[in-house]
Design a protein around this motif. Structure first.
Motif, PDB file in Angstrom:
ATOM      1  N   GLY A  98      44.766 -33.015  13.385  1.00 40.92           N
ATOM      2  CA  GLY A  98      44.766 -31.597  13.730  1.00 40.92           C
ATOM      3  C   GLY A  98      44.283 -30.789  12.545  1.00 40.92           C
ATOM      4  N   GLU A  99      44.426 -29.467  12.666  1.00 40.93           N
ATOM      5  CA  GLU A  99      43.975 -28.608  11.575  1.00 40.93           C
ATOM      6  C   GLU A  99      44.888 -28.725  10.348  1.00 40.93           C
ATOM      7  N   ASN A 100      46.211 -28.709  10.577  1.00 35.37           N
ATOM      8  CA  ASN A 100      47.169 -28.782   9.466  1.00 35.37           C
ATOM      9  C   ASN A 100      48.024 -30.044   9.488  1.00 35.37           C
ATOM     10  N   PHE A 101      48.071 -30.722  10.638  1.00 35.01           N
ATOM     11  CA  PHE A 101      48.934 -31.891  10.779  1.00 35.01           C
ATOM     12  C   PHE A 101      48.144 -33.104  11.224  1.00 35.01           C
ATOM     13  N   VAL A 102      48.711 -34.285  10.926  1.00 32.14           N
ATOM     14  CA  VAL A 102      48.097 -35.559  11.279  1.00 32.14           C
ATOM     15  C   VAL A 102      49.175 -36.435  11.887  1.00 32.14           C
ATOM     16  N   ASN A 103      48.865 -37.114  12.997  1.00 31.34           N
ATOM     17  CA  ASN A 103      49.790 -38.102  13.552  1.00 31.34           C
ATOM     18  C   ASN A 103      49.439 -39.451  12.947  1.00 31.34           C
ATOM     19  N   VAL A 104      50.453 -40.093  12.384  1.00 32.81           N
ATOM     20  CA  VAL A 104      50.254 -41.377  11.715  1.00 32.81           C
ATOM     21  C   VAL A 104      51.097 -42.426  12.430  1.00 32.81           C
ATOM     22  N   GLU A 105      50.460 -43.510  12.841  1.00 27.00           N
ATOM     23  CA  GLU A 105      51.172 -44.619  13.477  1.00 27.00           C
ATOM     24  C   GLU A 105      51.658 -45.549  12.367  1.00 27.00           C
ATOM     25  N   ILE A 106      53.001 -45.682  12.262  1.00 25.44           N
ATOM     26  CA  ILE A 106      53.546 -46.500  11.179  1.00 25.44           C
ATOM     27  C   ILE A 106      53.855 -47.921  11.635  1.00 25.44           C
ATOM     28  N   THR A 107      54.058 -48.101  12.917  1.00 22.70           N
ATOM     29  CA  THR A 107      54.189 -49.421  13.526  1.00 22.70           C
ATOM     30  C   THR A 107      53.824 -49.255  14.994  1.00 22.70           C
ATOM     31  N   GLU A 108      53.797 -50.335  15.734  1.00 23.88           N
ATOM     32  CA  GLU A 108      53.359 -50.248  17.124  1.00 23.88           C
ATOM     33  C   GLU A 108      54.231 -49.274  17.909  1.00 23.88           C
ATOM     34  N   ASN A 109      53.599 -48.318  18.563  1.00 26.48           N
ATOM     35  CA  ASN A 109      54.241 -47.301  19.397  1.00 26.48           C
ATOM     36  C   ASN A 109      55.198 -46.377  18.642  1.00 26.48           C
ATOM     37  N   VAL A 110      55.083 -46.303  17.339  1.00 27.63           N
ATOM     38  CA  VAL A 110      55.892 -45.369  16.546  1.00 27.63           C
ATOM     39  C   VAL A 110      54.942 -44.487  15.739  1.00 27.63           C
ATOM     40  N   GLU A 111      54.936 -43.205  16.096  1.00 24.81           N
ATOM     41  CA  GLU A 111      54.067 -42.247  15.418  1.00 24.81           C
ATOM     42  C   GLU A 111      54.922 -41.168  14.763  1.00 24.81           C
ATOM     43  N   ILE A 112      54.449 -40.706  13.618  1.00 27.88           N
ATOM     44  CA  ILE A 112      55.094 -39.575  12.962  1.00 27.88           C
ATOM     45  C   ILE A 112      54.047 -38.486  12.741  1.00 27.88           C
ATOM     46  N   ASN A 113      54.529 -37.264  12.720  1.00 23.74           N
ATOM     47  CA  ASN A 113      53.656 -36.116  12.512  1.00 23.74           C
ATOM     48  C   ASN A 113      53.873 -35.633  11.079  1.00 23.74           C
ATOM     49  N   VAL A 114      52.823 -35.647  10.256  1.00 19.90           N
ATOM     50  CA  VAL A 114      52.948 -35.226   8.856  1.00 19.90           C
ATOM     51  C   VAL A 114      51.910 -34.148   8.546  1.00 19.90           C
ATOM     52  N   GLN A 115      52.207 -33.343   7.553  1.00 23.74           N
ATOM     53  CA  GLN A 115      51.236 -32.357   7.099  1.00 23.74           C
ATOM     54  C   GLN A 115      50.085 -33.081   6.412  1.00 23.74           C
ATOM     55  N   LYS A 116      48.904 -32.518   6.551  1.00 24.80           N
ATOM     56  CA  LYS A 116      47.748 -33.125   5.897  1.00 24.80           C
ATOM     57  C   LYS A 116      47.936 -33.195   4.388  1.00 24.80           C
ATOM     58  N   SER A 117      48.546 -32.160   3.822  1.00 25.64           N
ATOM     59  CA  SER A 117      48.715 -32.125   2.363  1.00 25.64           C
ATOM     60  C   SER A 117      49.656 -33.218   1.867  1.00 25.64           C
ATOM     61  N   ALA A 118      50.445 -33.831   2.767  1.00 24.60           N
ATOM     62  CA  ALA A 118      51.353 -34.904   2.371  1.00 24.60           C
ATOM     63  C   ALA A 118      50.647 -36.249   2.223  1.00 24.60           C
ATOM     64  N   ILE A 119      49.404 -36.304   2.637  1.00 23.21           N
ATOM     65  CA  ILE A 119      48.648 -37.551   2.498  1.00 23.21           C
ATOM     66  C   ILE A 119      48.101 -37.623   1.080  1.00 23.21           C
ATOM     67  N   THR A 120      48.438 -38.706   0.385  1.00 23.60           N
ATOM     68  CA  THR A 120      48.045 -38.822  -1.019  1.00 23.60           C
ATOM     69  C   THR A 120      46.848 -39.733  -1.234  1.00 23.60           C
ATOM     70  N   ALA A 121      46.637 -40.705  -0.329  1.00 20.91           N
ATOM     71  CA  ALA A 121      45.536 -41.641  -0.563  1.00 20.91           C
ATOM     72  C   ALA A 121      45.012 -42.214   0.742  1.00 20.91           C
ATOM     73  N   LEU A 122      43.725 -42.468   0.758  1.00 25.47           N
ATOM     74  CA  LEU A 122      43.092 -43.209   1.846  1.00 25.47           C
ATOM     75  C   LEU A 122      42.957 -44.654   1.392  1.00 25.47           C
ATOM     76  N   LEU A 123      43.312 -45.564   2.267  1.00 20.12           N
ATOM     77  CA  LEU A 123      43.211 -46.986   1.941  1.00 20.12           C
ATOM     78  C   LEU A 123      41.926 -47.559   2.533  1.00 20.12           C
TER      79      LEU A 123
END
Length: 109
Positions: free
Chosen positions: A76-101
């Protein structure tokens, strides 16, 4: 009777513009060193982080500031949904992302 000799009083009262410049020089030098050692590298890191956040797309593998590893599912514009395991997603602010793997780092999802 004066406690200060005439010669000392005369040199103390007449200050040349050059002596004012030399007394200001160490302060200016410290600011220049501070700029190149601390301020400039920090601005460069901020710019790189902004560019990284702007380039996040679905499918990227990321690490959040809390240490959570996951795959981006929705951006999204300010938020990102991140899948941490199968069928489990969390919504985090973009600024909370520290690194791309690199792709393929997370195998268990």
């Amino acid at each position: 009777m004066s406690l200060i000799s005439n010669a000392f009083a005369e040199t103390a009262s007449t200050s040349s513009p050059m002596s004012n410049l030399t007394s200001f020089l160490p302060l200016a030098l410290m600011f220049v060193v501070l700029y190149f050692v601390m301020i400039r590298p920090q601005m460069k890191r901020q710019k790189e982080h902004r560019n990284m956040l702007a380039a996040i797309t679905k499918g990227d593998e990321v690490i959040t500031s809390g240490g959570i590893l996951g795959r981006v599912v929705k951006v999204g514009e300010n938020f990102v949904n991140v899948e941490i395991t199968e069928n489990v997603e969390i919504n985090v602010q973009k600024s909370a992302i520290t690194a791309l793997l690199p792709k393929g780092t997370i195998k268990a999802l």
